[in-house]
Motif scaffolding. Structure first.
Motif, PDB file in Angstrom:
ATOM      1  N   ILE A 211     -17.314  -8.415  28.015  1.00  0.00           N
ATOM      2  CA  ILE A 211     -17.946  -7.573  26.987  1.00  0.00           C
ATOM      3  C   ILE A 211     -17.659  -8.099  25.576  1.00  0.00           C
ATOM      4  O   ILE A 211     -18.552  -8.178  24.731  1.00  0.00           O
ATOM      5  N   PHE A 212     -16.421  -8.512  25.355  1.00  0.00           N
ATOM      6  CA  PHE A 212     -16.061  -9.002  24.021  1.00  0.00           C
ATOM      7  C   PHE A 212     -16.930 -10.208  23.630  1.00  0.00           C
ATOM      8  O   PHE A 212     -17.510 -10.256  22.543  1.00  0.00           O
ATOM      9  N   ASP A 213     -17.025 -11.197  24.527  1.00  0.00           N
ATOM     10  CA  ASP A 213     -17.800 -12.411  24.214  1.00  0.00           C
ATOM     11  C   ASP A 213     -19.267 -12.094  23.947  1.00  0.00           C
ATOM     12  O   ASP A 213     -19.887 -12.697  23.069  1.00  0.00           O
ATOM     13  N   LEU A 214     -19.813 -11.168  24.711  1.00  0.00           N
ATOM     14  CA  LEU A 214     -21.216 -10.790  24.489  1.00  0.00           C
ATOM     15  C   LEU A 214     -21.374 -10.179  23.100  1.00  0.00           C
ATOM     16  O   LEU A 214     -22.327 -10.493  22.378  1.00  0.00           O
ATOM     17  N   CYS A 215     -20.419  -9.324  22.726  1.00  0.00           N
ATOM     18  CA  CYS A 215     -20.495  -8.692  21.395  1.00  0.00           C
ATOM     19  C   CYS A 215     -20.401  -9.759  20.305  1.00  0.00           C
ATOM     20  O   CYS A 215     -21.130  -9.712  19.309  1.00  0.00           O
ATOM     21  N   GLN A 216     -19.508 -10.735  20.498  1.00  0.00           N
ATOM     22  CA  GLN A 216     -19.351 -11.775  19.470  1.00  0.00           C
ATOM     23  C   GLN A 216     -20.639 -12.583  19.322  1.00  0.00           C
ATOM     24  O   GLN A 216     -21.086 -12.859  18.197  1.00  0.00           O
ATOM     25  N   THR A 217     -21.246 -12.946  20.445  1.00  0.00           N
ATOM     26  CA  THR A 217     -22.522 -13.689  20.365  1.00  0.00           C
ATOM     27  C   THR A 217     -23.547 -12.866  19.594  1.00  0.00           C
ATOM     28  O   THR A 217     -24.243 -13.387  18.711  1.00  0.00           O
ATOM     29  N   ALA A 218     -23.632 -11.573  19.908  1.00  0.00           N
ATOM     30  CA  ALA A 218     -24.633 -10.726  19.232  1.00  0.00           C
ATOM     31  C   ALA A 218     -24.363 -10.657  17.726  1.00  0.00           C
ATOM     32  O   ALA A 218     -25.291 -10.748  16.919  1.00  0.00           O
ATOM     33  N   LEU A 219     -23.102 -10.531  17.350  1.00  0.00           N
ATOM     34  CA  LEU A 219     -22.804 -10.447  15.910  1.00  0.00           C
ATOM     35  C   LEU A 219     -23.117 -11.781  15.237  1.00  0.00           C
ATOM     36  O   LEU A 219     -23.622 -11.812  14.119  1.00  0.00           O
ATOM     37  N   ASP A 220     -22.845 -12.892  15.936  1.00  0.00           N
ATOM     38  CA  ASP A 220     -23.192 -14.206  15.385  1.00  0.00           C
ATOM     39  C   ASP A 220     -24.706 -14.330  15.222  1.00  0.00           C
ATOM     40  O   ASP A 220     -25.185 -15.066  14.367  1.00  0.00           O
ATOM     41  N   LEU A 221     -25.439 -13.640  16.081  1.00  0.00           N
ATOM     42  CA  LEU A 221     -26.905 -13.678  15.990  1.00  0.00           C
ATOM     43  C   LEU A 221     -27.426 -12.593  15.040  1.00  0.00           C
ATOM     44  O   LEU A 221     -28.625 -12.324  14.998  1.00  0.00           O
ATOM     45  N   ASN A 222     -26.482 -11.958  14.325  1.00  0.00           N
ATOM     46  CA  ASN A 222     -26.894 -10.991  13.298  1.00  0.00           C
ATOM     47  C   ASN A 222     -27.444  -9.678  13.841  1.00  0.00           C
ATOM     48  O   ASN A 222     -28.290  -9.049  13.202  1.00  0.00           O
ATOM     49  N   PHE A 223     -26.995  -9.259  15.016  1.00  0.00           N
ATOM     50  CA  PHE A 223     -27.379  -7.939  15.528  1.00  0.00           C
ATOM     51  C   PHE A 223     -26.815  -6.868  14.580  1.00  0.00           C
ATOM     52  O   PHE A 223     -25.842  -7.103  13.865  1.00  0.00           O
ATOM     53  N   ASP A 224     -27.446  -5.683  14.596  1.00  0.00           N
ATOM     54  CA  ASP A 224     -27.045  -4.623  13.669  1.00  0.00           C
ATOM     55  C   ASP A 224     -26.022  -3.656  14.243  1.00  0.00           C
ATOM     56  O   ASP A 224     -25.469  -2.846  13.502  1.00  0.00           O
ATOM     57  N   GLY A 225     -25.834  -3.710  15.563  1.00  0.00           N
ATOM     58  CA  GLY A 225     -24.904  -2.731  16.127  1.00  0.00           C
ATOM     59  C   GLY A 225     -24.614  -2.981  17.587  1.00  0.00           C
ATOM     60  O   GLY A 225     -25.173  -3.893  18.207  1.00  0.00           O
ATOM     61  N   LEU A 226     -23.714  -2.148  18.113  1.00  0.00           N
ATOM     62  CA  LEU A 226     -23.265  -2.270  19.500  1.00  0.00           C
ATOM     63  C   LEU A 226     -23.294  -0.890  20.146  1.00  0.00           C
ATOM     64  O   LEU A 226     -22.948   0.098  19.502  1.00  0.00           O
ATOM     65  N   MET A 227     -23.736  -0.848  21.392  1.00  0.00           N
ATOM     66  CA  MET A 227     -23.623   0.391  22.171  1.00  0.00           C
ATOM     67  C   MET A 227     -22.765   0.068  23.385  1.00  0.00           C
ATOM     68  O   MET A 227     -23.167  -0.727  24.241  1.00  0.00           O
ATOM     69  N   VAL A 228     -21.550   0.641  23.412  1.00  0.00           N
ATOM     70  CA  VAL A 228     -20.581   0.235  24.433  1.00  0.00           C
ATOM     71  C   VAL A 228     -20.164   1.433  25.282  1.00  0.00           C
ATOM     72  O   VAL A 228     -19.749   2.463  24.752  1.00  0.00           O
ATOM     73  N   GLU A 229     -20.263   1.286  26.602  1.00  0.00           N
ATOM     74  CA  GLU A 229     -19.849   2.389  27.486  1.00  0.00           C
ATOM     75  C   GLU A 229     -18.325   2.500  27.499  1.00  0.00           C
ATOM     76  O   GLU A 229     -17.617   1.532  27.769  1.00  0.00           O
ATOM     77  N   THR A 230     -17.857   3.718  27.211  1.00  0.00           N
ATOM     78  CA  THR A 230     -16.433   3.935  26.968  1.00  0.00           C
ATOM     79  C   THR A 230     -15.967   5.197  27.696  1.00  0.00           C
ATOM     80  O   THR A 230     -16.645   6.234  27.626  1.00  0.00           O
ATOM     81  N   HIS A 231     -14.833   5.092  28.375  1.00  0.00           N
ATOM     82  CA  HIS A 231     -14.343   6.215  29.195  1.00  0.00           C
ATOM     83  C   HIS A 231     -12.811   6.174  29.166  1.00  0.00           C
ATOM     84  O   HIS A 231     -12.240   5.091  29.166  1.00  0.00           O
ATOM     85  N   TYR A 232     -12.155   7.348  29.167  1.00  0.00           N
ATOM     86  CA  TYR A 232     -10.683   7.313  29.113  1.00  0.00           C
ATOM     87  C   TYR A 232     -10.089   6.831  30.434  1.00  0.00           C
ATOM     88  O   TYR A 232      -8.968   6.358  30.489  1.00  0.00           O
ATOM     89  N   ASP A 233     -10.892   6.941  31.520  1.00  0.00           N
ATOM     90  CA  ASP A 233     -10.406   6.485  32.830  1.00  0.00           C
ATOM     91  C   ASP A 233     -11.545   5.706  33.498  1.00  0.00           C
ATOM     92  O   ASP A 233     -12.152   6.188  34.467  1.00  0.00           O
ATOM     93  N   PRO A 234     -11.835   4.502  32.979  1.00  0.00           N
ATOM     94  CA  PRO A 234     -13.027   3.771  33.430  1.00  0.00           C
ATOM     95  C   PRO A 234     -13.126   3.634  34.953  1.00  0.00           C
ATOM     96  O   PRO A 234     -14.203   3.848  35.518  1.00  0.00           O
ATOM     97  N   ASP A 235     -12.007   3.324  35.613  1.00  0.00           N
ATOM     98  CA  ASP A 235     -12.070   3.076  37.054  1.00  0.00           C
ATOM     99  C   ASP A 235     -12.572   4.284  37.842  1.00  0.00           C
ATOM    100  O   ASP A 235     -13.101   4.139  38.927  1.00  0.00           O
ATOM    101  N   ASN A 236     -12.358   5.466  37.279  1.00  0.00           N
ATOM    102  CA  ASN A 236     -12.771   6.666  38.005  1.00  0.00           C
ATOM    103  C   ASN A 236     -14.026   7.317  37.422  1.00  0.00           C
ATOM    104  O   ASN A 236     -14.313   8.483  37.701  1.00  0.00           O
TER     105      ASN A 236
END
Ligand code: PEP
Ligand code: MN
Length: 360
Positions: A211-236
């Motif tokens: 996920i980190f590398d994908l975000c970095q590529t997008a920012l290098d390509l001048n994307f305006d934002g990120l939508m990231v799935e986030t959970h306090y207990d991702p595995d569950n």
């Protein structure tokens, strides 16, 4: 879409000095879950809380969302944290309910963007409102279908628009859940530079570690934002467990990412240069992939020749290829000298591959 500057006024209004961050669980599961995640995101760079309420699933039998009930949880999360809210809508009834519950931003999912009928139904249902709509790319790599959906909303008078890049489905299994095909959002950006472009690394990756590398590529390509799935207990998590990260991880990521949002002549020059270099990196990667595929066919030709006892080198065929490539290269403004050098190298590599097959 003539005056595309207007399309980004909703984003400019946030006055952020960093890319927009939309974060939250794939699905709203319980009231406690939504509130807990919202509170953990409150003091991060996150502006908008996401949570799927109605979940379109490729196969039935997976968790299909809590339905209307979850809209109240989002409202409560907003009250308690001040985060704006967003959820996916896939029919006029969803739109109606989301409007009644003051959801700030609506997103259109990849399985919806593929259908002009449903997109039109959504656009009609939203007519007369000033909602912000984010349109995910369709499942299949088709820029026209993606833009067509944007145009349907625009023509219904909706001018607060943006697009979300979530990758494209492929039949072969690759390292991604959905192939990024960066060239498609780059083309879109070149056509509509003011249309806010947001990366959804979660659905591209399908797993946490890239996920980190994908975000970095997008920012290098001048994307305006990120939508990231986030959970306090991702595995569950009840859906997309493998790709979710914790709010803490997201927070750290926004610190570690190289972000280029400053202004000034010198900085603008460097940003432009960095964006173009990122575009070149995407194309170079594609070139390697194409060359790799070409050599795979050479291997197959090698084994066919071996079986039929035919010599590897066939000069007549080679000269025909060269003549054709020099002509076609001219159309692409590539010099004869370059074409000769490049194809000699490609041919040599191809012969080496076939030799290896012969020696197996
Ligand atoms: C989602 O964001 O949870 C989702 C279902 O995404 P997509 O439409 O990109 O598959
Ligand atoms: Mn999801």
């Amino acid at each position: 879409m003539e005056n595309t500057k207007k399309l980004r006024s909703w984003l400019d209004a946030f006055g952020l000095d960093h890319p927009l961050v939309i974060a939250g669980p794939c699905s709203a599961e319980t009231e406690d879950q939504v509130l807990k995640i919202a509170h953990q995101l409150k003091n991060t760079d996150t502006t908008v809380l996401r949570a799927g309420i109605w979940k379109p699933r490729t196969r039935p039998g997976n968790f299909e969302g809590v339905g209307d009930l979850g809209l109240k949880w989002l409202q409560k999360a907003k009250e308690e944290t001040g985060l704006l809210t967003t959820t996916e809508v896939a029919n006029a009834n969803h739109v109606d309910l989301a409007l009644k519950h003051d959801i700030d931003i609506l997103w259109v999912g990849a399985r919806t963007t593929v259908s002009p009928f449903i997109v039109q139904e959504l656009a009609d249902a939203l007519k007369g409102t000033d909602k912000t709509i984010l349109i995910k790319n369709p499942i299949n790599p088709d820029l026209a279908l993606w833009l067509g959906a944007v145009e349907r909303f625009y023509e219904a008078g909706l001018e607060n628009l943006g697009v979300i890049h979530r990758g494209f489905s492929t039949y072969e299994k690759t390292r991604y859940r959905n192939n990024p095909e960066w060239q498609i959002p780059i083309d879109l950006q070149n056509r509509f530079p003011d249309l806010p472009l947001i990366l959804d690394p979660s659905h591209i990756a399908g797993r946490r570690d890239i996920i980190f590398d994908l975000c970095q590529t997008a920012l290098d390509l001048n994307f305006d934002g990120l939508m990231v799935e986030t959970h306090y207990d991702p595995d569950n998590a009840w859906s997309d467990a493998k790709q979710q990260i914790t709010p803490q991880k997201l927070d750290q990521m926004t610190v570690d990412l190289r972000i280029r949002k400053e202004e000034g002549d010198e900085i603008e020059f460097r940003n432009k240069l960095a964006t173009m270099r990122a575009q070149i990196d995407v194309i170079d990667h594609k070139l390697l992939e194409i060359l790799g595929n070409r050599m795979k066919i050479s291997d197959q030709i090698g084994s066919l020749k071996k079986k039929n006892n035919v010599a590897i080198l066939q000069t007549k065929r080679w000269n025909e290829i060269l003549d054709k490539m020099i002509l076609q290269g001219g159309d692409q403004k590539l010099s004869e000298e370059f074409i000769l050098k490049m194809f000699k190298a490609v041919h040599q590599e191809s012969i080496n591959h076939q030799k290896n097959v012969f020696n197996e």
